[in-house]
Design an enzyme around this catalytic site. Structure first.
Site, PDB file in Angstrom:
ATOM      1  N   SER A   1       6.792  -8.756   6.852  1.00 54.48           N
ATOM      2  CA  SER A   1       7.462  -8.907   5.563  1.00 54.48           C
ATOM      3  C   SER A   1       8.382  -7.721   5.313  1.00 54.48           C
ATOM      4  O   SER A   1       7.931  -6.595   5.134  1.00 54.48           O
ATOM      5  CB  SER A   1       6.404  -9.003   4.453  1.00 54.48           C
TER       6      SER A   1
ATOM      7  N   SER B   1       9.136 -11.808   3.238  1.00 50.36           N
ATOM      8  CA  SER B   1       9.915 -10.652   2.790  1.00 50.36           C
ATOM      9  C   SER B   1      10.110 -10.755   1.294  1.00 50.36           C
ATOM     10  O   SER B   1       9.949 -11.821   0.700  1.00 50.36           O
ATOM     11  CB  SER B   1      11.314 -10.615   3.430  1.00 50.36           C
TER      12      SER B   1
ATOM     13  N   ASP C   1      10.182  -5.680   3.039  1.00 51.10           N
ATOM     14  CA  ASP C   1      10.111  -5.500   1.588  1.00 51.10           C
ATOM     15  C   ASP C   1      10.983  -4.310   1.197  1.00 51.10           C
ATOM     16  O   ASP C   1      10.604  -3.155   1.407  1.00 51.10           O
ATOM     17  CB  ASP C   1       8.657  -5.302   1.166  1.00 51.10           C
TER      18      ASP C   1
END
Lengths: 379, 379, 379, 379
Positions: A301, A263, A303
């Site tokens: 991830s 992340s 983001d």
């Protein structure tokens, strides 16, 4: 753009002392690792601010609490602990009463960040932004409510904004070692000036591109205004790192078992008088900076981008249209450049850390990296 | 990743003959310019499909009509004409009855592309996708209705999807020279196999990073499936081009007066059985490919993505979850790599074009570029 | 709220003469049908503006061209024609240079409305808003480009905003009888003052809740500001109509074969200094007004909202925050009430129309409706 | 639709005993108040499920913990306490491994609900849904992590979905009396069958339209499938309540000082095999049900919708397209009707409650309401 030969200035690298917090917190030694510019890596065209940090935006402050305790085999609830808290204070004074304009943008939504719907609806912040590990976001939010309700005792609705990355590879994340007092301390610790970075605060247990990663920051100046970026970096597959266009790949022993999930939290600050619509346009360009470092915003991830203006308050009109819309393209570059450089800094500034079960994440090796950037090969 | 020395294979470059359409259409000569791989530029890690083109997705066809007429001073309505139409047929047969799963993603919304709301709502396509110049999208949509209503005479509601970039620097865009017959011809011309690219179809009058640009395509294989990308390229500031990480800058005489505004249309095709939610995840990664070429999605650049699956029909269930969600990260790479390479191809394949008022956009000079990539300098 | 007995004031009903346009256009006779308030139906609590119309917002003008020709069996391209164009001019003068703040909101995206992505990105309008039938939106957009490019001859990028509903039940929609001249005439016809409504302009061939429907408008005053709404109404299943809470159902012979698919275009205007974020909050409340009339935004109903401010220009700062955010709730009511009432007006004002193939849509019968509202039964 | 005379069936009203939880929890007496259908109020056309509750969807379970302690003057941290927790279990067994398809939709984002970004990205749920008061969402999320991590000890990333409304008018909300054990107990308490409603669980301290409100539920059958809705109701201005079209207004002493801010959480369940895109279409129609009760989603009202399918798992393909897209319109009606009726139930089922500082929220008076609905006046 890399301008060779890189101007290696180890003597110029300063590092503000880490926070000591009870038994659980151990100060990181003075960090002598370079930032990107110390290696001659100058991303893009725009000039940096004074500290090349998010704090170049007047009034923005950053505070950390780092938790590092124990070693060896994981015992959930006992450690080893490699985690922490980073707080970003957007404006001085009572944030709840100023409500700086803000936005959120989700590049990939596999994450637990909280507070985003209200920011999207009302276009403002009313609390500090706090970053920590994935399973501590809710404790952190509770602590933020303690903080802001104390300042605003007659109110009973607050919207903490908390971002996270998962440091479970090094940290006893299920032990949830971050307590409310740590969060409050991080807020209290917040300072202007150079931003302590690397293995600090929420960055203590993070990784990126198969290397140790943590907190990174950078800034760019656009006319009379500036853009500052701070990242909590924990994404990027091993072998995928790109430094100013140079594919580093596995040349530097990025750990090969990485899938790139992780992340990244990207916090953008500006003193330009931009309200939500324009801040959203800026926030979307953070993905461009991320892309240039070799990330793909992989499935796992999370983001997330949070952007705010220190001068466009939603309680008092600022003159957004004094800057014509078409001038925003330069701000886009500022976001892209500062995000890319902040991510590089978040890796470069991290020494090797060994965490739970002896899991180790190596700091990117600086001398081989220098040779690679200068000569296109390590030896 | 650039693997030096570049394997220059001019003999391997084929070009399918352009479409001749009345007086207004002049065939481009056989295009001898290289694609990226002919220069040894191999973006990323994944293998390409057979043609390294969107047509590597079984059933996808591409057709062009190129309009090139006149020279000299602009007389609105008379020319000079430097424009065209490119049609992408997503599936064979009656698209309206198959309704392949689809999505749209808007990177920067300064553009006139049409048909997006219904794709977003219903998650499918019911017509060919057509690309053309900014002021011809409405004529193009009208023509698509002609086409699809003829196939489906009992229906009275169709959703054309038309994308655009602004070729007004070279083309008499206000003259709106694209007529319905050109659009219908482009659809009729659609073929599988190698895709004619460069200064062709909708790409005739476009520019990118200060060079001539047009149509580009590329593909990547992921296990049993593939991702194909076709771009209509018209964005990127002069001096900002990055080729596989190498900042080309102004070394190759990118025209200096450019602001990067323009636009890019990115069409993604896959034969993976992905419905809208996953297609949207893919579509968002096109921005990562764009970012790696040096673009910033500038204020005035309408950067739109359309993605579809040839196997996930919204009229008959496909088994999307036969591919676990976490495997999508590799598809993300496929999108990023194919988008980046398609953009490079869209520039490399374009010869110099002079248009209205003598405005000239130079094709990127190949020999100096080869020297730059090999030696880090031109001479 | 219905206040009984309704004050029926047929003498108060005025109707501005329709536009005569060549052979294809026949003026509607003076419309003697009541608006909702003429029946004592007063939706909600807020006062109306002077004309209870979108033109109560200073500077907003509305123009129509109505196309009505032929009868009997459908011959595509020959008729019968029951369609038209309605233009809303948001601000006086050169719209392209003023760029009033605007937003779009999509309740259900099964529709072909165009121009929405750029409004979403830039938060403004640069052209008139035009409404017409589904298959004429592209011609209409082309005409808008003619109009606005004539005013701005040095520019080559314009974003027409065109909404549509499908009048194919009564109209030879595949014949695409709306020509550019009709669109330009509708723009030219635009006037302030009372708005001609019912079977006029784009409303000529529409239906709603199984009755004839068309153009309707209403307004509400909020302090020193006002909200105006104009709808192009073509949605709602037969039997589902609710008038101020009273389920009309099939009591009035709503045609039973209706599925509610259709569409509605809702245009909101305000002179409050609201930029995009707030306009979006308003626009979302239009769905609440729609819901109160008995609609469900059915699968095939393209329900689109366009909202703009006449005083918040994106070229010159207005003081949005002079109105504290929490005061927006009253504006929400204004949107809900005006939308609900505009929809009722769009039905009440329409006489019976017979179109292609003898298809007939009955005007809602006024006397039985009055009895139903007063006594809870028709006879 | 109200079918008069209402069939008042007090004897038919059952109420499952409340949860007793330590000292802080006091069981509500058996609730003898009617649901809407007991008053002859039958919203819409579709048949209800067996229990007219969200639990009519096979496998869905609901559990409550109600916290009620003390009276008199507010002392933060001591009480009075009028709050609780409601848990909805979407599917039997380990939710984390089944991952039922899900979506979120935000009607008005002034709220602190958490977990939404990941649901939006991945289109599924991996934990129970928990509802509680505004300032307890973070504690609730922490507890959900305890619950789900115990079931999945090798995982370290969980996405709790927690919704909230603000019960601060009756409850010592700043005292944050909801503890993790209460949340875990609510999950453990979850049962199928009739759903205890009214002043229970998270509904203990809520208000709506100036009356006491709390938990309400309803369901509708569509062919072989069903839609169930559960609401946590806390919105609606005094005087604005509409019951099946009848404006109740202030006739029943709705407390006049209300501004309608508050919030509502709407949870939709279906056993139709719908994935995220379709669930989103359904979720958007919840706003239509809300609108029909007289709400305007006022500025300060956080109105959030969570929808899930019990049969469309994102780990194993279900046949979504066995139901053609156009059949979804009936499901839209099911959502609208069930939402409207669940909201009415959430009010009708609540007795008067006095909370902190003697603040009292009256239960809607049933006998006057019956007279109002039957005769159009109270006496």
């Amino acid at each position: 753009m890399i301008r060779r030969p890189p101007r290696w200035r180890a003597e110029g690298v300063r590092r503000i002392g880490d926070i000591k917090e009870e038994k659980a917190e151990v100060p990181t030694d003075t960090n002598l690792r370079p930032r990107a510019r110390d290696l001659g890596i100058e991303i893009g065209q725009l000039p940096t601010g004074k500290h090349n940090a998010i704090t170049d935006i007047h009034g923005v402050r950053v505070g950390h609490v780092t938790l590092r305790k124990g070693s060896g085999r994981l015992e959930i609830g006992r450690g080893p602990v490699r985690t922490g808290v980073t707080a970003i204070i957007p404006v001085p004074g009572n944030i709840y009463k100023k409500k700086p304009a803000a936005t959120v943008h989700i590049i990939n939504g596999y994450g637990k960040s909280l507070g985003f719907p209200q920011v999207a609806e009302l276009g403002n912040l009313e609390t500090p932004i706090v970053l920590t590990n994935t399973l501590s976001v809710w404790t952190a939010a509770d602590a933020v409510v303690d903080y802001v309700s104390k300042q605003n005792p007659t109110r009973a609705s607050f919207n903490p904004v908390v971002g996270e990355c998962n440091d479970g590879r090094l940290n006893d994340i299920l032990g949830r070692h971050v307590k409310k007092r740590h969060v409050l301390r991080a807020i209290k610790n917040a300072e202007s000036g150079p931003v302590p970075d690397g293995n600090i605060g929420a960055g203590m247990g993070m990784s990126g591109f198969g290397f140790k990663a943590g907190i990174g920051t950078a800034s760019r100046v656009v006319g009379r205004h500036a853009i500052g970026v701070l990242v909590l970096m924990n994404t990027g597959g091993a072998g995928n790192l790109v430094i100013d266009g140079v594919h580093i790949g596995h040349a530097l022993d990025a750990k090969a078992d990485e899938d790139g999930d992780g992340s990244i939290m990207i916090v953008l600050a500006t003193d330009a008088p931009f309200y939500q619509r324009r801040l959203t346009r800026l926030a979307k360009r953070a993905a461009f900076g991320l892309a240039r470092t070799g990330a793909n915003a992989s499935h796992g991830s999370g983001d997330f981008v949070i952007a705010f203006s220190t001068t466009a308050l939603t309680t008092k009109q600022a003159d957004e249209y004094s800057i014509p819309e078409q001038e925003i393209s330069t701000y886009f570059w500022a976001v892209i450049e500062a995000t890319e450089e902040a991510i590089l800094n978040s890796i470069l500034r991290c020494d090797t850390v060994t965490g739970r079960d002896g899991n180790t994440r190596n700091g990117i090796p600086i001398e081989p990296l220098k040779r690679l950037l200068e000569h296109g090969k390590i030896s």
